[in-house]
Design a protein around this motif. Structure first.
Motif, short mmCIF file in Angstrom:
data_model
loop_
_atom_site.label_atom_id
_atom_site.label_comp_id
_atom_site.label_asym_id
_atom_site.label_seq_id
_atom_site.Cartn_x
_atom_site.Cartn_y
_atom_site.Cartn_z
N VAL A 474 7.08 9.20 -22.27
CA VAL A 474 7.85 8.11 -22.55
C VAL A 474 8.63 7.83 -20.96
CG1 VAL A 474 9.46 6.65 -24.27
CG2 VAL A 474 8.60 8.88 -24.86
N THR A 475 8.04 6.98 -20.72
CA THR A 475 8.28 5.87 -19.25
C THR A 475 9.99 5.46 -19.60
OG1 THR A 475 6.69 4.01 -19.15
CG2 THR A 475 6.52 6.12 -18.60
N SER A 476 10.62 5.15 -18.19
CA SER A 476 11.46 4.07 -17.87
C SER A 476 11.24 2.65 -19.27
CB SER A 476 12.39 4.42 -16.73
OG SER A 476 11.26 4.04 -16.07
N THR A 477 9.98 2.44 -18.86
CA THR A 477 9.36 0.75 -19.44
C THR A 477 9.16 1.24 -21.21
OG1 THR A 477 7.07 1.52 -18.91
CG2 THR A 477 8.14 0.35 -16.90
N GLY A 478 9.03 2.20 -20.87
CA GLY A 478 9.05 2.16 -22.49
C GLY A 478 7.30 2.49 -23.06
N GLU A 479 6.54 3.02 -22.42
CA GLU A 479 5.47 3.50 -22.74
C GLU A 479 5.40 4.46 -22.90
OE1 GLU A 479 3.26 0.90 -23.03
OE2 GLU A 479 4.03 -0.23 -21.27
N LYS A 480 4.13 4.90 -24.04
CA LYS A 480 4.50 6.72 -24.58
C LYS A 480 3.13 6.96 -23.87
CE LYS A 480 7.48 6.41 -28.72
NZ LYS A 480 7.99 5.32 -28.45
N VAL A 481 3.08 8.22 -23.32
CA VAL A 481 1.83 8.80 -22.20
C VAL A 481 1.28 9.44 -22.71
CG1 VAL A 481 0.13 8.64 -20.43
CG2 VAL A 481 1.82 7.33 -20.55
N PRO A 482 0.43 10.37 -23.53
CA PRO A 482 -0.02 11.86 -23.38
C PRO A 482 -0.52 12.20 -22.79
CG PRO A 482 -1.90 10.22 -24.57
CD PRO A 482 -0.71 9.54 -24.04
N PRO A 483 0.08 13.06 -22.01
CA PRO A 483 -0.24 13.97 -20.29
C PRO A 483 -1.91 14.79 -21.13
CG PRO A 483 1.58 15.27 -21.02
CD PRO A 483 0.73 13.19 -21.95
N ALA A 484 -1.86 15.17 -21.92
CA ALA A 484 -2.82 16.63 -22.29
C ALA A 484 -4.51 15.69 -22.17
CB ALA A 484 -2.41 16.92 -23.46
N ASP A 485 -4.12 14.44 -22.73
CA ASP A 485 -5.69 13.49 -22.86
C ASP A 485 -6.55 13.11 -20.94
OD1 ASP A 485 -6.03 14.10 -25.44
OD2 ASP A 485 -5.25 11.97 -25.91
N MET A 486 -5.21 12.61 -20.29
CA MET A 486 -5.70 12.99 -18.70
C MET A 486 -5.91 14.04 -18.65
SD MET A 486 -2.24 9.57 -18.48
CE MET A 486 -2.46 9.02 -16.67
N GLU A 487 -4.87 14.60 -18.40
CA GLU A 487 -5.23 16.06 -17.88
C GLU A 487 -6.78 16.45 -18.28
OE1 GLU A 487 -0.09 17.39 -18.31
OE2 GLU A 487 -1.76 18.37 -19.58
N ALA A 488 -7.23 16.53 -19.14
CA ALA A 488 -8.13 16.87 -19.40
C ALA A 488 -9.46 16.20 -18.80
CB ALA A 488 -8.29 16.66 -21.54
N ALA A 489 -9.49 15.18 -18.93
CA ALA A 489 -10.02 13.74 -17.56
C ALA A 489 -9.90 14.18 -16.66
CB ALA A 489 -9.64 12.28 -18.07
N ILE A 490 -9.31 15.17 -15.47
CA ILE A 490 -8.83 15.06 -14.28
C ILE A 490 -9.66 16.29 -13.90
CG2 ILE A 490 -7.47 15.69 -12.74
CD1 ILE A 490 -5.42 13.61 -14.09
N LEU A 491 -9.57 17.32 -15.13
CA LEU A 491 -10.27 18.84 -15.07
C LEU A 491 -11.95 18.45 -15.38
CD1 LEU A 491 -6.60 20.09 -16.32
CD2 LEU A 491 -7.96 20.76 -14.54
N GLN A 492 -12.41 17.38 -15.71
CA GLN A 492 -13.50 17.92 -15.86
C GLN A 492 -14.06 17.69 -14.07
OE1 GLN A 492 -15.02 14.67 -17.89
NE2 GLN A 492 -13.53 15.00 -19.67
N ASP A 493 -13.98 17.56 -12.95
CA ASP A 493 -13.75 17.44 -11.53
C ASP A 493 -13.97 18.83 -11.39
OD1 ASP A 493 -14.17 17.47 -9.18
OD2 ASP A 493 -14.03 15.36 -8.90
N PRO A 494 -14.81 19.92 -10.90
CA PRO A 494 -14.67 21.01 -10.68
C PRO A 494 -13.68 21.33 -9.43
CG PRO A 494 -16.76 20.12 -10.05
CD PRO A 494 -15.85 19.26 -10.74
N MET A 495 -12.98 20.38 -8.44
CA MET A 495 -12.22 20.51 -7.42
C MET A 495 -11.15 20.63 -7.71
SD MET A 495 -11.93 16.74 -5.84
CE MET A 495 -10.04 17.03 -4.29
N PHE A 496 -10.85 20.27 -8.85
CA PHE A 496 -9.20 20.15 -10.08
C PHE A 496 -9.50 21.88 -10.89
CE2 PHE A 496 -9.58 15.95 -9.27
CZ PHE A 496 -8.88 15.87 -8.59
N GLU A 497 -8.41 22.88 -10.58
CA GLU A 497 -7.81 24.06 -11.20
C GLU A 497 -7.37 23.54 -12.30
OE1 GLU A 497 -8.91 27.59 -12.37
OE2 GLU A 497 -9.84 26.98 -10.65
#
Length: 606
Positions: A474-497
């Motif tokens: 929950v950011t200071s602006t009140g937005e709710k962000v599920p980090p796991a979904d974003m992390e999964a999207a980034i990890l699709q690139d093989p340059m990220f471990e």
């Protein structure tokens, strides 16, 4: 469709207990192959029939019977997956003992806490080195009266130092009498499984024989396993997902289980064993996917186009078979695309895989789309240790990859406060060991278990996990962000471990990033510097390059989910350095604490 034969599945009421399940399987299929594992001495794979397993269990029971143990006493096992793990557990359960599985790579302090908290009297470890790790915490292991080491060569020296220590070869008698099944109460405590927890001390989940048996039976109605199936087991048996899905379900259905030598040798073992079923966590599929993408990136553009076409056509065929789409003319291309692309991938997975399970964490829809498109039906499910563990799963004929499927037979679900998924059924744990407060906090008076995960349920009863109550940023602006979904999207690139999104209470999101070897080399090339992770982590241009790539990977997320800054982390997060749980989940609070200086820099001036 795979055969609908349930004739060989052992019902819960026939098995009664977990050791009763084993005894009934021996009775029904004595000469069938139960297990296959690798003998380091002969350097060959060895098969064990059910009858041979029963004779071995009798020997282990004879040894356990000499240890002055009483009904309900706790015994622990700290070993990689192997036939001996099963022998030990079945012997203990048959004597009415309670089994406490430990992760082989767990920290000494954590494992010692579990041993002491459960009052474990006997510990089986695979190697001497595992016992030596406990030397710094010996004062915490006062309840232990026997330590059995599978491979102990210098027994005499250790006998002199600690007369509790004995080699398995000396401890086991040449033979036992008949295998015993002393416990007749299905609701008796069978095992205490300590949650690997991302925060705080682990809690001991108490599961009864009935909890696990009903869960295995319900799972066997959803994922059809037959006596002709061969599973390759590599997730730790100390994890309840593998224990139920990769050990008790095959036993219930009469299938064979082969134990992989290690994760590192998994590729070789797939080609040797030729499994028909795979039970895995998403990280394994992610690694295979990253390897495919990396290889395609190095090859000609035509190969990439052919691969993408095969996935597109294959997935379209899948949607047609699932009756969610119409037939397309492009489907006529499949025999050729199967031969040129899909079959090559399937051959690398052993050539016989008919279905694959994914659980333990969310699998990216993009990754499941690739595997399903290329002919491997991945069935994603959901569960937790406290529910033995399976709550729901997709079916072969009702597979919606973005969901985790419908509840398995016998399990009820509903949504509670804040959209939390609540679970009720015979699979719900007895409670937490010696922790009634924590039990009351998670199970209501009328038996509903609060999963802590946020979900939605569609009109067909299919469940989609949309976030975790504790992991939502929950950011200071009140937005709710599920980090796991974003992390999964980034990890699709093989340059990220590895990637961890941060920003709780902050005005913007940032990311802690561990690059793969390929990633460091790629960034170094763009910055025209040496591929030294330590130096690149301090390089502002390198951070900008990585941030630009991340921005492209998450462009489909809402605008408020934008990542503004990154910190490059030169060292891998591992179980050993305590940044990952034994099931390879991020220990978020630990990572936040360890990198507080880097995080402070990310938000300096804001």
């Amino acid at each position: 469709m795979r055969g609908s034969q349930h004739t060989n599945v052992i019902p819960v009421e026939v098995a009664k207990t977990l050791d009763g399940l084993f005894g009934e399987r021996v009775r029904r299929s004595p000469e069938s192959v139960a297990y296959r594992d690798y003998d380091d001495t002969t350097e060959e794979w060895r098969d064990y029939t059910w009858a041979e397993m029963e004779r071995a269990v009798a020997r282990w029971q004879a040894a356990l019977s000499r240890e002055n143990l009483s009904l309900g006493d706790r015994v622990a096992v700290m070993s990689r997956n192997c036939s001996q793990w099963v022998m030990f557990e079945q012997a203990a359960l048959g004597l009415g003992l309670v089994v406490v599985p430990l992760y082989t790579e767990d920290r000494a302090e954590n494992a010692a806490y579990c041993l002491q908290n459960a009052g474990v009297k006997l510990l089986l470890v695979e190697k001497l080195a595992q016992w030596e790790v406990f030397s710094s915490v010996q004062d915490q292991l006062t309840a232990l009266s026997r330590i059995v080491i599978m491979t102990l060569l210098e027994e005499n020296r250790y006998k002199a130092e600690d007369d509790r220590v004995i080699a398995l070869s000396k401890w086991l008698p040449e033979q036992g009498s008949d295998a015993q099944h002393l416990n007749t109460d299905p609701h008796a405590l069978a095992t205490i499984i300590y949650t690997s927890g991302t925060t705080g001390r682990p809690k001991g989940v108490m599961l009864s024989h009935h909890n696990i048996l009903t869960n295995a039976y319900g799972s066997a109605q959803v994922v059809i396993v037959t006596p002709d199936d061969l599973l390759l087991s590599f997730l730790p048996l100390s994890h309840t997902f593998e224990r139920t899905s990769g050990y008790y379900v095959p036993m219930m259905c009469g299938a064979t289980v082969a134990y992989a030598r290690s994760i590192q040798l998994l590729q070789e073992d797939l080609l040797t064993i030729h499994p028909t079923i795979l039970v895995s966590v998403p990280r394994i599929y992610e690694r295979v996917y990253a390897g495919i993408r990396a290889k395609l990136a190095e090859g000609p553009a035509l190969a990439r186009k052919l691969f993408d076409l095969a996935v597109e056509v294959g997935y379209s065929r899948f949607e047609y078979q699932q009756e969610r789409d119409s037939w397309h003319l492009s489907h006529l291309l499949w025999p050729l695309l199967d031969k040129l692309v899909a079959r090559k991938l399937m051959d690398k997975l052993g050539g016989r895989l008919q279905q694959a399970m994914s659980g333990g964490a969310a699998l990216s829809p993009e990754i499941s789309r690739v595997f399903i498109g290329l002919g491997l039906p991945i069935l994603q499910g959901y569960g937790m240790t406290e529910s033995s563990p399976v709550v729901c799963a997709n079916r072969l004929d009702n597979n919606l990859p973005s969901s985790v499927g419908q509840p398995i037979p016998g399990v009820e679900v509903k949504l509670g406060e804040h959209g939390a998924l609540l679970v009720r059924g015979p699979n719900v744990m007895l409670g937490y060991w010696n922790n009634p407060e924590a039990t009351r906090a998670i199970i209501s008076d009328d038996g509903w278990l609060n999963s802590g995960d946020i979900a939605s349920i569609d009109e067909q009863g299919r469940i989609t996990i949309t976030g975790r109550l504790k992991d939502i940023i929950v950011t200071s602006t009140g937005e709710k962000v599920p980090p796991a979904d974003m992390e999964a999207a980034i990890l699709q690139d093989p340059m990220f471990e590895q990637v961890m999104i941060i920003g709780e209470g902050r005005s913007y999101l940032s990311a802690l990033v561990v690059l793969s070897k390929r990633g460091w080399e790629r960034v170094a090339a763009q910055c025209q510097v040496a591929a030294d992770p330590e130096q690149l982590a301090k390089n502002e241009q390198a951070k900008e390059v990585v941030l630009e790539i991340i921005t492209r990977k998450i462009h489909e997320f809402p605008g408020y989910a934008k990542i503004y800054r990154v910190a490059l982390i030169p060292e891998l997060w591992t179980v050993t350095n305590e940044m990952l749980t034994p099931t390879l989940k991020l220990k978020r609070s630990k990572i936040l604490e360890h990198y507080k200086d880097e995080i402070k820099h990310l938000y300096a001036g804001h």
